[in-house]
Design a protein around this motif. Structure first.
Motif, PDB file in Angstrom:
ATOM      1  N   GLY A  30     -14.285  -7.770  -5.533  1.00 26.58           N
ATOM      2  CA  GLY A  30     -14.091  -8.726  -4.447  1.00 26.58           C
ATOM      3  C   GLY A  30     -15.305  -8.725  -3.551  1.00 26.58           C
ATOM      4  N   ARG A  31     -15.277  -9.593  -2.545  1.00 24.66           N
ATOM      5  CA  ARG A  31     -16.378  -9.611  -1.599  1.00 24.66           C
ATOM      6  C   ARG A  31     -16.452  -8.270  -0.870  1.00 24.66           C
ATOM      7  NH1 ARG A  31     -15.447 -12.616   2.535  1.00 24.66           N
ATOM      8  NH2 ARG A  31     -13.391 -13.354   1.913  1.00 24.66           N
ATOM      9  N   SER A  32     -17.644  -7.935  -0.417  1.00 19.64           N
ATOM     10  CA  SER A  32     -17.826  -6.696   0.333  1.00 19.64           C
ATOM     11  C   SER A  32     -16.874  -6.647   1.516  1.00 19.64           C
ATOM     12  CB  SER A  32     -19.276  -6.587   0.825  1.00 19.64           C
ATOM     13  OG  SER A  32     -20.164  -6.532  -0.260  1.00 19.64           O
ATOM     14  N   ASN A  33     -16.256  -5.486   1.707  1.00 20.39           N
ATOM     15  CA  ASN A  33     -15.345  -5.249   2.840  1.00 20.39           C
ATOM     16  C   ASN A  33     -14.005  -5.961   2.705  1.00 20.39           C
ATOM     17  OD1 ASN A  33     -15.994  -3.298   4.688  1.00 20.39           O
ATOM     18  ND2 ASN A  33     -16.370  -4.716   6.360  1.00 20.39           N
ATOM     19  N   VAL A  34     -13.597  -6.267   1.476  1.00 22.88           N
ATOM     20  CA  VAL A  34     -12.317  -6.944   1.274  1.00 22.88           C
ATOM     21  C   VAL A  34     -11.143  -5.959   1.288  1.00 22.88           C
ATOM     22  CG1 VAL A  34     -12.212  -6.811  -1.244  1.00 22.88           C
ATOM     23  CG2 VAL A  34     -11.246  -8.815  -0.078  1.00 22.88           C
ATOM     24  N   MET A  66      -8.962   7.370 -14.513  1.00 21.33           N
ATOM     25  CA  MET A  66      -7.923   7.458 -15.540  1.00 21.33           C
ATOM     26  C   MET A  66      -6.557   7.489 -14.863  1.00 21.33           C
ATOM     27  SD  MET A  66      -7.102   7.784 -18.788  1.00 21.33           S
ATOM     28  CE  MET A  66      -8.344   8.623 -19.789  1.00 21.33           C
ATOM     29  N   ILE A  67      -5.663   6.611 -15.298  1.00 28.69           N
ATOM     30  CA  ILE A  67      -4.327   6.543 -14.713  1.00 28.69           C
ATOM     31  C   ILE A  67      -3.294   6.916 -15.785  1.00 28.69           C
ATOM     32  CG2 ILE A  67      -2.698   5.152 -13.426  1.00 28.69           C
ATOM     33  CD1 ILE A  67      -5.426   5.454 -12.038  1.00 28.69           C
ATOM     34  N   ASN A  68      -2.538   7.967 -15.491  1.00 32.30           N
ATOM     35  CA  ASN A  68      -1.453   8.427 -16.385  1.00 32.30           C
ATOM     36  C   ASN A  68      -1.907   8.689 -17.817  1.00 32.30           C
ATOM     37  OD1 ASN A  68       0.303   8.216 -14.238  1.00 32.30           O
ATOM     38  ND2 ASN A  68       1.327   6.367 -14.969  1.00 32.30           N
ATOM     39  N   ASP A  69      -3.204   8.894 -18.012  1.00 39.12           N
ATOM     40  CA  ASP A  69      -3.767   9.091 -19.351  1.00 39.12           C
ATOM     41  C   ASP A  69      -3.435   7.897 -20.257  1.00 39.12           C
ATOM     42  OD1 ASP A  69      -5.338  10.558 -21.129  1.00 39.12           O
ATOM     43  OD2 ASP A  69      -3.595  11.476 -22.090  1.00 39.12           O
ATOM     44  N   GLU A  70      -3.175   6.729 -19.636  1.00 38.12           N
ATOM     45  CA  GLU A  70      -2.759   5.543 -20.396  1.00 38.12           C
ATOM     46  C   GLU A  70      -3.676   4.345 -20.209  1.00 38.12           C
ATOM     47  OE1 GLU A  70       1.141   4.831 -18.921  1.00 38.12           O
ATOM     48  OE2 GLU A  70       2.063   6.468 -20.055  1.00 38.12           O
ATOM     49  N   TRP A  71      -4.263   4.219 -19.004  1.00 35.49           N
ATOM     50  CA  TRP A  71      -5.126   3.058 -18.761  1.00 35.49           C
ATOM     51  C   TRP A  71      -6.212   3.405 -17.756  1.00 35.49           C
ATOM     52  CZ3 TRP A  71      -4.625   0.628 -13.771  1.00 35.49           C
ATOM     53  CH2 TRP A  71      -3.504   1.020 -13.033  1.00 35.49           C
ATOM     54  N   TYR A  72      -7.269   2.598 -17.803  1.00 34.27           N
ATOM     55  CA  TYR A  72      -8.394   2.790 -16.897  1.00 34.27           C
ATOM     56  C   TYR A  72      -8.309   1.808 -15.733  1.00 34.27           C
ATOM     57  CZ  TYR A  72     -10.773   5.261 -20.758  1.00 34.27           C
ATOM     58  OH  TYR A  72     -11.119   6.114 -21.767  1.00 34.27           O
ATOM     59  N   LEU A  73      -8.577   2.309 -14.553  1.00 34.68           N
ATOM     60  CA  LEU A  73      -8.755   1.485 -13.374  1.00 34.68           C
ATOM     61  C   LEU A  73     -10.240   1.540 -13.036  1.00 34.68           C
ATOM     62  CD1 LEU A  73      -6.569   1.468 -10.160  1.00 34.68           C
ATOM     63  CD2 LEU A  73      -9.055   1.388 -10.037  1.00 34.68           C
ATOM     64  N   VAL A  74     -10.854   0.389 -12.825  1.00 35.25           N
ATOM     65  CA  VAL A  74     -12.300   0.352 -12.577  1.00 35.25           C
ATOM     66  C   VAL A  74     -12.586  -0.270 -11.220  1.00 35.25           C
ATOM     67  CG1 VAL A  74     -14.512  -0.530 -13.410  1.00 35.25           C
ATOM     68  CG2 VAL A  74     -12.758   0.177 -15.040  1.00 35.25           C
ATOM     69  N   ASP A  75     -13.407   0.420 -10.449  1.00 37.04           N
ATOM     70  CA  ASP A  75     -13.839  -0.036  -9.140  1.00 37.04           C
ATOM     71  C   ASP A  75     -15.254  -0.591  -9.304  1.00 37.04           C
ATOM     72  OD1 ASP A  75     -14.389  -0.451  -6.489  1.00 37.04           O
ATOM     73  OD2 ASP A  75     -14.303   1.656  -5.887  1.00 37.04           O
ATOM     74  N   LEU A  76     -15.400  -1.905  -9.152  1.00 36.58           N
ATOM     75  CA  LEU A  76     -16.704  -2.550  -9.334  1.00 36.58           C
ATOM     76  C   LEU A  76     -17.375  -2.832  -7.991  1.00 36.58           C
ATOM     77  CD1 LEU A  76     -15.829  -5.201 -12.078  1.00 36.58           C
ATOM     78  CD2 LEU A  76     -17.156  -3.102 -12.389  1.00 36.58           C
ATOM     79  N   PRO A  77     -18.698  -2.930  -7.981  1.00 36.72           N
ATOM     80  CA  PRO A  77     -19.410  -3.275  -6.740  1.00 36.72           C
ATOM     81  C   PRO A  77     -18.947  -4.630  -6.218  1.00 36.72           C
ATOM     82  CG  PRO A  77     -20.950  -2.483  -8.390  1.00 36.72           C
ATOM     83  CD  PRO A  77     -19.631  -2.654  -9.081  1.00 36.72           C
ATOM     84  N   GLY A  78     -18.903  -4.757  -4.902  1.00 42.47           N
ATOM     85  CA  GLY A  78     -18.514  -6.017  -4.298  1.00 42.47           C
ATOM     86  C   GLY A  78     -19.620  -7.049  -4.415  1.00 42.47           C
ATOM     87  N   TYR A  79     -19.256  -8.305  -4.242  1.00 38.51           N
ATOM     88  CA  TYR A  79     -20.262  -9.359  -4.246  1.00 38.51           C
ATOM     89  C   TYR A  79     -20.293 -10.002  -2.865  1.00 38.51           C
ATOM     90  CZ  TYR A  79     -16.033 -12.118  -5.328  1.00 38.51           C
ATOM     91  OH  TYR A  79     -14.772 -12.666  -5.321  1.00 38.51           O
ATOM     92  N   GLY A  80     -21.257 -10.869  -2.640  1.00 38.41           N
ATOM     93  CA  GLY A  80     -21.387 -11.465  -1.314  1.00 38.41           C
ATOM     94  C   GLY A  80     -22.250 -10.584  -0.426  1.00 38.41           C
ATOM     95  N   TYR A  81     -21.995 -10.629   0.860  1.00 38.52           N
ATOM     96  CA  TYR A  81     -22.831  -9.904   1.823  1.00 38.52           C
ATOM     97  C   TYR A  81     -22.797  -8.403   1.604  1.00 38.52           C
ATOM     98  CZ  TYR A  81     -24.244  -7.492   6.044  1.00 38.52           C
ATOM     99  OH  TYR A  81     -24.852  -6.629   6.918  1.00 38.52           O
ATOM    100  N   ALA A  82     -23.980  -7.806   1.643  1.00 39.78           N
ATOM    101  CA  ALA A  82     -24.101  -6.343   1.658  1.00 39.78           C
ATOM    102  C   ALA A  82     -25.449  -6.027   2.273  1.00 39.78           C
ATOM    103  CB  ALA A  82     -24.006  -5.769   0.248  1.00 39.78           C
TER     104      ALA A  82
END
Length: 205
Positions: A30-34, A66-82
């Motif tokens: 999401g946008r930065s600071n969302v 890693m969540i519950n050894d079942e799926w991946y959650l990924v935190d991506l860099p924000g877009y927009g102002y930084a």
């Protein structure tokens, strides 16, 4: 869905270095600071799983959990102002685009939108790009506790009306609050639903 385990795996700037693509993967962007880190912590029930910063653009790498050894959650860099150089933003853009188009187990992109604001061009353009690239996504509205439910719904409806001008079928959307936990069951229920569907469609070994 009950989150039994949630742990940090790795940070990378190259898609090839990411964890083995052997599980469904849900990427948050999401946008930065969302409020991305706060939302991730709320969903997983871990107060400091994703690092929260008041400085826009703090996330500069692809973070895998890693969540519950079942799926991946990924935190991506924000877009927009930084508050970073144009060259750094360009590098992040290339990294995000490569990840979104080449990561073979990417199941869904969760596009975070601040529920307090009217539709933003940068968000609409990003979602249009996802559609053109054939990347599945859902819309997650954040910070719903910061205003009345009526005002939140008005702004969500404004987004959906604008989306209807470009889309034959609207993506699913969720309204959340990291402060109150609103939307947690709905978002995790969606992930659980998709994971079950993928498991049912997978060829038996």
């Amino acid at each position: 869905m009950v989150i039994r385990e949630a742990s940090f795996l790795s940070s990378n700037t190259q898609v090839a270095a990411c964890p083995a693509p052997d599980r469904p993967e849900y990427a948050f962007i999401g946008r930065s600071n969302v409020g991305k880190s706060s939302l991730i912590n709320m969903l997983t029930g871990r107060l400091a799983l994703a690092k929260i910063s008041s400085t826009p653009g703090k996330t500069q790498v692809i973070n895998h959990f890693m969540i519950n050894d079942e799926w991946y959650l990924v935190d991506l860099p924000g877009y927009g102002y930084a508050r970073v150089s144009k060259s750094s933003r360009a590098d992040w853009g290339k990294m995000i685009k490569a990840y979104l188009t080449k990561r073979e187990n990417l199941t869904c992109v969760c596009v975070l939108l601040d529920s307090r604001h009217a539709p933003q061009a940068v968000d609409l353009e990003f979602m249009a790009w996802l559609g053109e690239a054939g990347v599945p996504f859902v819309m997650i509205f954040t910070k719903a506790d910061k205003q009345s439910a009526t005002r939140t719904q008005e702004l969500v409806d404004a987004y959906l009306r604008q989306m209807q001008e470009q889309w034959d079928e609207l993506p699913r959307h969720f309204i959340t609050s990291a402060e109150t936990g609103a939307g947690r069951e709905a978002v995790l229920g969606f992930v659980d639903e998709v994971n079950r569907q993928l498991a049912a469609e997978a060829p038996s070994k």
